[in-house]
Every structure is written in structure tokens, then in C-alpha cells.
Design a protein around this motif. Structure first.
Motif, PDB file in Angstrom:
ATOM      1  N   ALA A   6       0.911  -1.154  -0.051  1.00 49.56           N
ATOM      2  CA  ALA A   6      -0.131   0.093   0.076  1.00 49.56           C
ATOM      3  C   ALA A   6       0.920   1.144   0.123  1.00 49.56           C
ATOM      4  O   ALA A   6       2.069   1.075   0.698  1.00 49.56           O
ATOM      5  CB  ALA A   6      -0.835  -0.067   1.337  1.00 49.56           C
ATOM      6  N   GLU A  26      -4.753   6.680  -7.754  1.00 54.13           N
ATOM      7  CA  GLU A  26      -6.291   6.537  -7.429  1.00 54.13           C
ATOM      8  C   GLU A  26      -6.933   5.783  -8.426  1.00 54.13           C
ATOM      9  O   GLU A  26      -7.729   4.716  -7.878  1.00 54.13           O
ATOM     10  CB  GLU A  26      -6.840   7.922  -7.080  1.00 54.13           C
ATOM     11  CG  GLU A  26      -6.672   8.827  -5.984  1.00 54.13           C
ATOM     12  CD  GLU A  26      -7.147  10.296  -6.037  1.00 54.13           C
ATOM     13  OE1 GLU A  26      -7.621  10.501  -6.995  1.00 54.13           O
ATOM     14  OE2 GLU A  26      -6.813  10.879  -5.190  1.00 54.13           O
ATOM     15  N   HIS A  28      -5.781   3.433 -10.144  1.00 60.60           N
ATOM     16  CA  HIS A  28      -5.057   2.105 -10.017  1.00 60.60           C
ATOM     17  C   HIS A  28      -5.725   1.477  -8.953  1.00 60.60           C
ATOM     18  O   HIS A  28      -6.097   0.348  -8.966  1.00 60.60           O
ATOM     19  CB  HIS A  28      -3.574   2.284  -9.928  1.00 60.60           C
ATOM     20  CG  HIS A  28      -2.750   1.180  -9.440  1.00 60.60           C
ATOM     21  ND1 HIS A  28      -2.764   0.053 -10.334  1.00 60.60           N
ATOM     22  CD2 HIS A  28      -2.721   0.551  -7.916  1.00 60.60           C
ATOM     23  CE1 HIS A  28      -2.045  -1.221  -9.562  1.00 60.60           C
ATOM     24  NE2 HIS A  28      -2.123  -0.699  -8.259  1.00 60.60           N
ATOM     25  N   THR A  29      -5.727   2.011  -8.003  1.00 61.19           N
ATOM     26  CA  THR A  29      -6.370   1.501  -6.478  1.00 61.19           C
ATOM     27  C   THR A  29      -7.829   1.094  -6.597  1.00 61.19           C
ATOM     28  O   THR A  29      -8.185   0.074  -6.202  1.00 61.19           O
ATOM     29  CB  THR A  29      -6.025   2.519  -5.092  1.00 61.19           C
ATOM     30  OG1 THR A  29      -4.776   2.637  -5.087  1.00 61.19           O
ATOM     31  CG2 THR A  29      -6.680   1.875  -4.152  1.00 61.19           C
ATOM     32  N   ALA A  30      -8.447   1.844  -7.293  1.00 56.85           N
ATOM     33  CA  ALA A  30     -10.009   1.610  -7.718  1.00 56.85           C
ATOM     34  C   ALA A  30     -10.171   0.580  -8.536  1.00 56.85           C
ATOM     35  O   ALA A  30     -11.005  -0.289  -8.135  1.00 56.85           O
ATOM     36  CB  ALA A  30     -10.807   2.835  -7.833  1.00 56.85           C
ATOM     37  N   THR A  31      -9.357   0.512  -9.650  1.00 56.51           N
ATOM     38  CA  THR A  31      -9.529  -0.533 -10.556  1.00 56.51           C
ATOM     39  C   THR A  31      -9.084  -1.842 -10.065  1.00 56.51           C
ATOM     40  O   THR A  31      -9.579  -3.060 -10.149  1.00 56.51           O
ATOM     41  CB  THR A  31      -8.789  -0.298 -11.740  1.00 56.51           C
ATOM     42  OG1 THR A  31      -9.119   1.083 -12.261  1.00 56.51           O
ATOM     43  CG2 THR A  31      -8.938  -1.238 -12.626  1.00 56.51           C
ATOM     44  N   HIS A  32      -7.831  -1.820  -9.188  1.00 57.21           N
ATOM     45  CA  HIS A  32      -7.399  -3.185  -8.592  1.00 57.21           C
ATOM     46  C   HIS A  32      -8.603  -3.620  -7.428  1.00 57.21           C
ATOM     47  O   HIS A  32      -8.758  -4.951  -7.444  1.00 57.21           O
ATOM     48  CB  HIS A  32      -5.880  -2.796  -7.935  1.00 57.21           C
ATOM     49  CG  HIS A  32      -5.567  -4.053  -7.137  1.00 57.21           C
ATOM     50  ND1 HIS A  32      -5.818  -4.039  -5.716  1.00 57.21           N
ATOM     51  CD2 HIS A  32      -4.811  -4.991  -7.513  1.00 57.21           C
ATOM     52  CE1 HIS A  32      -5.470  -5.253  -5.430  1.00 57.21           C
ATOM     53  NE2 HIS A  32      -4.722  -5.670  -6.393  1.00 57.21           N
ATOM     54  N   ARG A  33      -9.001  -2.695  -6.665  1.00 60.23           N
ATOM     55  CA  ARG A  33      -9.794  -3.050  -5.838  1.00 60.23           C
ATOM     56  C   ARG A  33     -11.024  -3.785  -6.378  1.00 60.23           C
ATOM     57  O   ARG A  33     -11.656  -4.796  -5.946  1.00 60.23           O
ATOM     58  CB  ARG A  33     -10.466  -1.848  -5.159  1.00 60.23           C
ATOM     59  CG  ARG A  33     -11.281  -2.428  -3.490  1.00 60.23           C
ATOM     60  CD  ARG A  33     -11.752  -1.111  -2.883  1.00 60.23           C
ATOM     61  NE  ARG A  33     -10.558  -0.443  -2.226  1.00 60.23           N
ATOM     62  CZ  ARG A  33     -10.406   0.781  -2.608  1.00 60.23           C
ATOM     63  NH1 ARG A  33     -10.951   1.491  -3.095  1.00 60.23           N
ATOM     64  NH2 ARG A  33      -9.042   1.244  -1.899  1.00 60.23           N
ATOM     65  N   LYS A  34     -11.562  -3.325  -7.389  1.00 61.78           N
ATOM     66  CA  LYS A  34     -12.906  -3.795  -8.240  1.00 61.78           C
ATOM     67  C   LYS A  34     -12.553  -5.226  -8.683  1.00 61.78           C
ATOM     68  O   LYS A  34     -13.329  -6.188  -8.540  1.00 61.78           O
ATOM     69  CB  LYS A  34     -13.151  -3.105  -9.275  1.00 61.78           C
ATOM     70  CG  LYS A  34     -14.619  -3.422 -10.221  1.00 61.78           C
ATOM     71  CD  LYS A  34     -14.881  -2.485 -11.196  1.00 61.78           C
ATOM     72  CE  LYS A  34     -15.764  -2.935 -12.269  1.00 61.78           C
ATOM     73  NZ  LYS A  34     -15.316  -3.783 -13.184  1.00 61.78           N
ATOM     74  N   TYR A  36     -10.127  -7.235  -8.091  1.00 63.17           N
ATOM     75  CA  TYR A  36      -9.443  -8.374  -7.064  1.00 63.17           C
ATOM     76  C   TYR A  36     -10.786  -8.789  -6.446  1.00 63.17           C
ATOM     77  O   TYR A  36     -10.959  -9.841  -5.871  1.00 63.17           O
ATOM     78  CB  TYR A  36      -8.639  -7.732  -6.122  1.00 63.17           C
ATOM     79  CG  TYR A  36      -7.957  -8.806  -5.197  1.00 63.17           C
ATOM     80  CD1 TYR A  36      -7.465  -9.759  -5.557  1.00 63.17           C
ATOM     81  CD2 TYR A  36      -7.903  -8.633  -3.806  1.00 63.17           C
ATOM     82  CE1 TYR A  36      -6.648 -10.820  -4.879  1.00 63.17           C
ATOM     83  CE2 TYR A  36      -7.160  -9.523  -2.854  1.00 63.17           C
ATOM     84  CZ  TYR A  36      -6.745 -10.628  -3.597  1.00 63.17           C
ATOM     85  OH  TYR A  36      -6.120 -11.612  -2.751  1.00 63.17           O
ATOM     86  N   THR A  37     -11.938  -7.916  -6.020  1.00 63.06           N
ATOM     87  CA  THR A  37     -13.018  -8.119  -5.243  1.00 63.06           C
ATOM     88  C   THR A  37     -13.612  -9.040  -6.103  1.00 63.06           C
ATOM     89  O   THR A  37     -14.454 -10.147  -5.756  1.00 63.06           O
ATOM     90  CB  THR A  37     -14.029  -6.933  -5.055  1.00 63.06           C
ATOM     91  OG1 THR A  37     -13.095  -6.077  -4.015  1.00 63.06           O
ATOM     92  CG2 THR A  37     -15.144  -7.368  -4.281  1.00 63.06           C
ATOM     93  N   GLU A  38     -13.862  -8.794  -7.475  1.00 65.33           N
ATOM     94  CA  GLU A  38     -14.655  -9.872  -8.236  1.00 65.33           C
ATOM     95  C   GLU A  38     -13.895 -11.080  -8.513  1.00 65.33           C
ATOM     96  O   GLU A  38     -14.477 -12.321  -8.432  1.00 65.33           O
ATOM     97  CB  GLU A  38     -14.666  -9.150  -9.688  1.00 65.33           C
ATOM     98  CG  GLU A  38     -15.393  -7.974  -9.848  1.00 65.33           C
ATOM     99  CD  GLU A  38     -15.533  -7.321 -11.279  1.00 65.33           C
ATOM    100  OE1 GLU A  38     -14.764  -7.755 -12.245  1.00 65.33           O
ATOM    101  OE2 GLU A  38     -16.124  -6.188 -11.471  1.00 65.33           O
TER     102      GLU A  38
END
Length: 151
Positions: A6, A26, A28-34, A36-38
Motif C-alpha cells: 500500500a 487513485e 489504479h487503486t479503484a480498478t485493482h480493488r474492483k 480483486y473483489t470480483e
């Protein structure tokens, strides 16, 4: 389980280069979170329904999307990078932290780009580790040991 570092950074809006970096981080973090959650939701769904197969999950769209995204994020630019630490506390504290800088060369970029080839192996190992597979792929991360200079 996948592990990611992080990074927290406050950027002054007056510095366009830093503003663009903040926007990129920002996004990158939002896309990665989406993604990785999927990835995790689909894996959990398959496990709960006794349908999990590492071979199938590795080639599934959620795994390939995450892998492609991670590979695409291994981008570096030649130049000088400056690190400034700003600390906030609830109580008064006198903290002295230096402003540091380091350089990234073309050779460094070539070395670091090799890390993008690790992404398929990273996702492969994550998929297969759930079933106790001993045939995990080995790979080596390329690290830079750059000298930090005080500014």
C-alpha cells in the motif's frame, strides 16, 4: 493469498505532475480493488458450490482480467523521483523528516519491466495454492536498491 503493498501519498494540487500521479494511483487503486473483489467473490462462489477447479479458475475471465491489469501497471519512467514525508498528529510533535530523491535509469526500467512477466505465475500460484498443489511456479522479483539522496 495475493499480497500487495500500500502506498499513501499527499500531493499538492499546484504540482501538475504530482496531480497526474495521484490521479493514476487513485484510478489504479479503484480498478485493482474492483478486479480483486470480483476475483475473490467468484472464487468463493465456486468453492461454496464445490465447483472450484484451479485449472478452470486460472483461465476464467476474472483471473485473466486481474492478471492483465497487474501486467499493465508495471510502468516506470526514467527520471528523478522525490519523496517527501508529512506527518500529522493529534498532539503537537516536532518531527524532522528529510526530503529524499532517487533516479531511475533506462536500465532500471528494463530490469523492473521483467516483473510484469511474474503476473501469470502469481495468479497461477494463487489459484492452485487453495487445493494444496505442490507444483507452484517459482519466480524472482526484480528489485532496485537505489541510493536515496537528501535534498
Amino acid at each position: 493469498m495475493l499480497e500487495f503493498e500500500a502506498t499513501a501519498r499527499k500531493v499538492l494540487g499546484s504540482d501538475l505532475k504530482n496531480l497526474l500521479l495521484r490521479t493514476r494511483l487513485e484510478e489504479h487503486t479503484a480498478t485493482h480493488r474492483k478486479l480483486y473483489t470480483e476475483y475473490l467473490k467468484e472464487r468463493r462462489r465456486l468453492i461454496n458450490n464445490n465447483q472450484y477447479s484451479p485449472e478452470t479458475f486460472y483461465v476464467a475471465k476474472v483471473s485473466q482480467d486481474l492478471q492483465s491489469f497487474l501486467k499493465s501497471q508495471m510502468t516506470w519512467k526514467k527520471g528523478r523521483y522525490v519523496i517527501e514525508f508529512r506527518l500529522n498528529t493529534r498532539n503537537f510533535a516536532k518531527v524532522s523528516s528529510p526530503v529524499l530523491a532517487f533516479e531511475i535509469s533506462e536500465e532500471d526500467i528494463i530490469l523492473m519491466q521483467n516483473n510484469s512477466e511474474n503476473m501469470p505465475k502469481l495468479i497461477h500460484n494463487d489459484c492452485y495454492s487453495l487445493v494444496g498443489d505442490d507444483n507452484l511456479l517459482t519466480f524472482q522479483w526484480q528489485w532496485l536498491d537505489k541510493e536515496l539522496t537528501k535534498m
